[in-house]
Design a protein around this motif. Structure first.
Motif, short mmCIF file in Angstrom:
data_model
loop_
_atom_site.label_atom_id
_atom_site.label_comp_id
_atom_site.label_asym_id
_atom_site.label_seq_id
_atom_site.Cartn_x
_atom_site.Cartn_y
_atom_site.Cartn_z
N ILE A 151 18.94 0.32 22.08
CA ILE A 151 20.08 1.17 22.43
C ILE A 151 20.90 1.50 21.19
O ILE A 151 21.38 2.63 21.04
CB ILE A 151 20.93 0.53 23.54
N ALA A 152 21.05 0.55 20.27
CA ALA A 152 21.78 0.83 19.02
C ALA A 152 21.09 1.94 18.23
O ALA A 152 21.75 2.81 17.64
CB ALA A 152 21.91 -0.43 18.18
N GLU A 186 26.67 3.25 25.89
CA GLU A 186 27.41 2.35 25.02
C GLU A 186 27.88 1.11 25.78
O GLU A 186 27.88 0.00 25.24
CB GLU A 186 28.62 3.06 24.37
N ASN A 187 28.28 1.30 27.02
CA ASN A 187 28.75 0.16 27.83
C ASN A 187 27.60 -0.80 28.15
O ASN A 187 27.78 -2.02 28.09
CB ASN A 187 29.41 0.65 29.11
N LEU A 188 26.44 -0.26 28.48
CA LEU A 188 25.28 -1.11 28.73
C LEU A 188 24.88 -1.86 27.47
O LEU A 188 24.48 -3.03 27.52
CB LEU A 188 24.12 -0.25 29.25
N PHE A 227 24.17 -6.00 26.96
CA PHE A 227 22.99 -6.62 26.34
C PHE A 227 23.39 -7.47 25.13
O PHE A 227 22.87 -8.56 24.92
CB PHE A 227 21.98 -5.56 25.92
N TRP A 228 24.31 -6.95 24.33
CA TRP A 228 24.77 -7.66 23.14
C TRP A 228 25.44 -8.98 23.53
O TRP A 228 25.18 -10.03 22.94
CB TRP A 228 25.74 -6.76 22.39
N LEU A 229 26.28 -8.93 24.55
CA LEU A 229 26.94 -10.16 25.01
C LEU A 229 25.93 -11.16 25.57
O LEU A 229 26.03 -12.37 25.31
CB LEU A 229 28.00 -9.83 26.06
N LEU A 230 24.95 -10.68 26.32
CA LEU A 230 23.92 -11.58 26.85
C LEU A 230 23.13 -12.23 25.71
O LEU A 230 22.81 -13.42 25.76
CB LEU A 230 22.98 -10.84 27.80
N LYS A 231 22.83 -11.46 24.66
CA LYS A 231 22.13 -12.00 23.50
C LYS A 231 22.95 -13.11 22.87
O LYS A 231 22.44 -14.20 22.58
CB LYS A 231 21.84 -10.91 22.47
#
Length: 117
Positions: A34-35, A2-4, A8-12
């Motif tokens: 991951i989702a 979940e942390n990873l 990825f979401w923030l980088l997107k």
């Protein structure tokens, strides 16, 4: 995991914000994968599943919206006043439907099960 997923979401979204198209587009894939994995792993718990599906649909809508902006078509009409950006409402509303189902139908009918957890 979940942390990873959050990384990825923030980088997107950073790629979207700064109009770094390659970063934004590449980060869609690990974020969505991951989702999906998280939703699959939580399928036995209706509360977790519904919330994780809502997140999955949110990321999908967000990713579509980003791509439509990157392609420069977000403001173009699809039909009447509906633009390509408005099409992001389909996955957004699908995620909202998942949560509405959980809170309005499943949870009230399964109170005993929730109280024993």
């Amino acid at each position: 995991m979940e942390n990873l997923h959050i990384v990825f979401w923030l980088l997107k979204d950073i790629g979207w914000c700064l109009i770094w198209k390659p970063l934004g587009i590449v980060m869609i894939f690990p974020t969505l994968i991951i989702a999906i994995v998280i939703a699959y792993r939580t399928r036995a718990l209706m509360s977790e599943l519904c919330h994780n599906l809502a997140i999955l649909f949110w990321i999908s809508a967000n990713s579509y919206w980003m791509i439509s902006e990157f392609a420069g078509v977000d403001h173009l009409p699809v039909c009447g006043w509906i633009t390509y950006k408005h099409l992001a409402l389909i996955p957004f509303l699908t995620g909202l439907f998942c949560l509405a189902y959980y809170y309005l139908f499943w949870r009230p009918r399964n109170r005993e099960e929730l109280e024993t957890m």
